[in-house]
Design an enzyme around this catalytic site. Structure first.
Site, PDB file in Angstrom:
ATOM      1  N   ASN A  56     -24.580  46.945   5.430  1.00  0.00           N
ATOM      2  CA  ASN A  56     -23.151  46.658   5.565  1.00  0.00           C
ATOM      3  C   ASN A  56     -22.813  46.177   6.971  1.00  0.00           C
ATOM      4  O   ASN A  56     -22.013  45.252   7.156  1.00  0.00           O
ATOM      5  CB  ASN A  56     -22.329  47.909   5.254  1.00  0.00           C
ATOM      6  CG  ASN A  56     -22.294  48.242   3.770  1.00  0.00           C
ATOM      7  OD1 ASN A  56     -22.760  47.474   2.942  1.00  0.00           O
ATOM      8  ND2 ASN A  56     -21.744  49.394   3.437  1.00  0.00           N
ATOM      9  N   HIS A 446     -12.475  34.042  -8.781  1.00  0.00           N
ATOM     10  CA  HIS A 446     -12.928  35.420  -8.728  1.00  0.00           C
ATOM     11  C   HIS A 446     -12.579  36.177 -10.010  1.00  0.00           C
ATOM     12  O   HIS A 446     -12.988  37.314 -10.198  1.00  0.00           O
ATOM     13  CB  HIS A 446     -12.293  36.106  -7.509  1.00  0.00           C
ATOM     14  CG  HIS A 446     -12.888  37.418  -7.139  1.00  0.00           C
ATOM     15  ND1 HIS A 446     -12.203  38.609  -7.274  1.00  0.00           N
ATOM     16  CD2 HIS A 446     -14.096  37.746  -6.634  1.00  0.00           C
ATOM     17  CE1 HIS A 446     -12.958  39.601  -6.854  1.00  0.00           C
ATOM     18  NE2 HIS A 446     -14.126  39.115  -6.471  1.00  0.00           N
ATOM     19  N   ARG A 575     -10.853  52.024  -1.540  1.00  0.00           N
ATOM     20  CA  ARG A 575     -12.209  52.357  -1.105  1.00  0.00           C
ATOM     21  C   ARG A 575     -12.489  51.920   0.331  1.00  0.00           C
ATOM     22  O   ARG A 575     -13.043  52.665   1.130  1.00  0.00           O
ATOM     23  CB  ARG A 575     -13.221  51.674  -2.028  1.00  0.00           C
ATOM     24  CG  ARG A 575     -14.665  52.028  -1.709  1.00  0.00           C
ATOM     25  CD  ARG A 575     -15.618  51.063  -2.371  1.00  0.00           C
ATOM     26  NE  ARG A 575     -15.716  49.812  -1.644  1.00  0.00           N
ATOM     27  CZ  ARG A 575     -16.025  48.638  -2.191  1.00  0.00           C
ATOM     28  NH1 ARG A 575     -16.228  48.556  -3.482  1.00  0.00           N
ATOM     29  NH2 ARG A 575     -16.115  47.548  -1.459  1.00  0.00           N
TER      30      ARG A 575
END
Length: 698
Positions: A56, A446, A575
């Site tokens: 990440n 998307h 999140r």
């Protein structure tokens, strides 16, 4: 001053009410890292979280830090709602990352490696090699490493090379003269990219357990043999992270696929963003590298261990220790689908909702497989964003095209880091006879949509799958996402119109049930938030619950602030990055924001509004961010049947009750992990959903 006057006096656009999105993004990565210390997880899963943090952070530098740096380089500074200048943001990033990376290596060295040792899993240091192991390493070096290595002496005729993004390299301090009489003192050893970074030691030369040696240790051990006649005074590993975000000028691009192929070749050699070196690397060598990469000392990270901890993830699949990993489970299957009959019969008159990975992705794949073979199916339309190289979905689309169906696939070539794979999928589908389009220039596609047109009697019937996640079977086992299967005529017509807009040209078409970005989704969400505010102001029941991966869009945040000021209870399950600042007096006392980090990556997007007791729930592909709401093609679909509404409401509720894997956002932008109160039962949302929805665990 009255309460109403006080509210009016508050400027909800003020930067003090917004958290910087990049720093919030980093906070998410830090929460991921913290899972490595949670001994309620199996040990190898804790190692997995440590590796994911590394991956990440790599992407964060490749994309987010790169973007901020380019703003400064080209004098295009953009200040967001939080008011922070890009230079301020970069300074804060460097300070936070420096402390967090140091903590990451402390977790590895002081916690995880000793715990792995106790479980007979060893990463062997050079000083600990036995004679048999040393002989094996020498043979491996001579047979597999040395033939592939090209050491590079640095002198005027061998300038510092352009090193590949995130590749493992060594800077070597030398003493003596080579065969040509050169005495430069410095050389580089690029590690062969084709070799694994961690090598398993054969069991017959160990005392049992799982034993591994780092490639870097082998190169360190025999570096002197790469420079015969010279003395290696020091050998230090390093790697550089580059800007890996692709830039395509849409106004000057005639063929998006060709332009993207050209850009992919340059991704590995973008502008340098970060340098990682071994912590024992002498200062003069570290400064030499910084100079070569045109980086500052703030871009330097000294690490006590391998420079790329993300590669440790490779060992997990090589260790057969079920006791150190999650208990396997079998995803559940929906009761309303009869798998002994046509799936079209099951969903024709009854909507089906699936929550992956607790429930299986198989019905989605089966629907497409059946459609590919069904002689009554005449056309299939599909969007693909991230799908996977060995996708069952793509196999079914290929079969459908070869079987004479009218197959149209909208592939988003610009899905970051999946561009090359998507180009391959596009070519494969075209070779099968499918019509492949790349969406709309300037707007990433998307939306997650599948439309099947079937001849039933003398009419055409549309069947639809809409989802919050990608058509990727692997992700469906690791990400939480909703799938919605329906034969609803209005939704089928809406999806048909969205595909028309994606593949054709013309004005925006009127859509009945779906919300559709970039046209109506942003506006409708704000209208629904404002409606809850009106209910609260009228003394009626009000509640907003939203679940998404990110919340950054300022106008929506201001609408939520106004709703809070009116007394609406706002519960947000976000999140990752969240720019809204909860718990601020006079602004957001009624807003609660939490992030769930657990076994599965929370990925579903759900928008719930109480609406004075007449609940409205939408699920969709869009996060609550500027790019999704304003610059992408997205869809949000209504959940209309009372049974499915109640189910989704209860699933949102369990996330709000979680007191083990939830992190609550504080007004200052930090997060505090929820803890069960004394005498309170432990509540883990994902564990409850797994127990409730999955077929079995073993």
């Amino acid at each position: 001053m009255s309460d109403a006057a006080a509210e009016k006096a508050i400027d909800l656009s003020s930067s003090e009410y917004y958290i910087n999105r990049e720093l919030s993004h980093l906070q998410f990565n830090i929460r991921v890292l913290e899972q490595a210390l949670d001994d309620s997880y199996p040990l190898l899963e804790r190692l997995f979280f440590l590796c994911i943090f590394s991956k990440n952070l790599d992407e964060f530098y490749e994309v987010r830090v790169a973007n901020l740096t380019q703003q400064l380089t080209f004098a295009r500074e953009q200040t967001g709602a939080d008011g922070m200048h890009p230079q301020q943001v970069l300074s804060s990033i460097h300070a936070l990352c420096s402390a967090t990376v140091e903590r990451q290596y402390e977790i590895l060295n002081d916690t995880l490696l000793p715990a792995l040792e106790k479980e007979n899993i060893h990463f062997l240091r050079r000083a600990d090699w036995s004679e048999d192991q040393r002989s094996w390493v020498r043979a491996y070096f001579e047979d597999s490493i040395q033939p592939l290595i090209s050491p590079i002496g640095l002198d005027p005729s061998h300038p510092f090379p352009r090193l590949v993004n995130k590749s493992l390299n060594f800077i070597v301090a030398l003493e003596g003269k080579d065969a040509f009489g050169r005495e430069t003192g410095l050389a580089l050893i690029p590690a062969p990219r084709s070799l694994p970074r961690i090598i398993r030691v054969p069991d017959d030369i160990t005392k049992g357990g799982d034993n591994f040696i780092f490639l870097s240790s082998m190169i360190h051990e025999y570096a002197d043999e790469l420079f015969p006649g010279m003395t290696v005074k020091g050998c230090y590993q390093f790697r550089v992270t580059r800007n890996a975000d692709l830039e395509i000028d849409h106004d000057d691009t005639a063929d998006l696929a060709s332009a993207l192929e050209d850009e992919l070749h340059s991704r590995n050699f973008g502008e340098e963003m970060r340098l990682e070196v071994a912590d024992n690397c002498p200062e003069e060598l570290a400064n030499f590298l910084l100079k070569q990469f045109t980086l500052d000392t703030t871009d330097l990270y000294r690490v006590n261990g391998p420079v790329n901890l993300g590669r440790l993830i490779e060992v997990i699949s090589q260790i057969s220790r079920p006791d150190l990993q999650y208990t396997p489970f079998t995803p559940g299957l929906p009761k309303n689908i009869n798998f002994n009959k046509s799936i079209f019969e099951s969903i024709r008159d009854k909507d089906t909702l699936l929550l992956h990975p607790f429930e299986s992705f198989t019905p989605v794949v089966d629907l497409l497989r059946e459609a590919a073979k069904d002689p009554n199916v005449r056309a299939i339309k599909q969007t693909l964003y991230r799908t996977g190289a060995k996708s069952e979905i793509v196999n079914a689309l290929v079969d459908a095209a070869r079987n004479g169906k009218e197959v149209t696939v909208v592939i988003e070539l610009r899905a970051r880091f999946d561009e090359e794979e998507n180009l391959y999928l596009a070519n494969r589908l075209q070779e099968a006879g499918a019509v492949v389009v790349y969406g709309v220039v300037g707007y990433k596609t998307h939306a997650k949509m599948m439309l099947i047109v079937r001849k039933e009697g003398d009419k055409y019937k549309r069947y639809v799958h809409l989802g919050t996640g990608n058509y990727h079977a692997g992700n469906a086992r690791a990400y939480t996402d909703y799938s919605f299967l329906t034969g609803d005529d209005s939704i089928g017509e809406d999806v048909h119109k969205v595909f028309q807009q994606l593949t054709g040209m013309g004005e925006a078409l009127r859509i009945k049930k779906l919300f559709h970005a970039p046209f109506t989704l942003h506006k409708k969400l704000i209208e629904l938030v404002d409606r809850e505010r009106s209910h609260a102001e009228a003394g009626k029941p009000s509640l907003i619950r939203m679940k998404a991966n990110g919340l950054t869009e300022p106008k929506l945040i201001r609408a939520l602030y106004k709703a809070s000021q009116a007394g609406v209870k706002v519960e947000l399950i976000i999140r990752g990055m969240c720019c809204l600042r909860p718990g601020v007096e006079g602004v957001s006392e009624n807003i609660r924001v939490r992030s769930i980090i657990g076994r599965f990556l929370e990925h579903s997007r759900v928008y719930y509004f109480l609406n004075n007791g007449k609940d409205e729930i939408y699920a969709g592909s869009a996060d609550l961010m500027e790019r999704n709401l304003l610059r992408r093609v997205e869809t949000a679909f209504p959940i209309e049947t009372s049974k499915l509404k109640e189910r989704m409401k209860s699933e949102l509720e369990v996330y709000m009750l979680d007191n083990c894997q939830a992190w609550d956002l504080q007004p200052d932008g930090s997060y505090i992990r929820a803890q069960p109160a004394e005498g309170e039962d432990m509540v883990k949302a994902q564990a409850i959903l797994l127990e409730t929805l999955a077929a079995s665990s073993s």
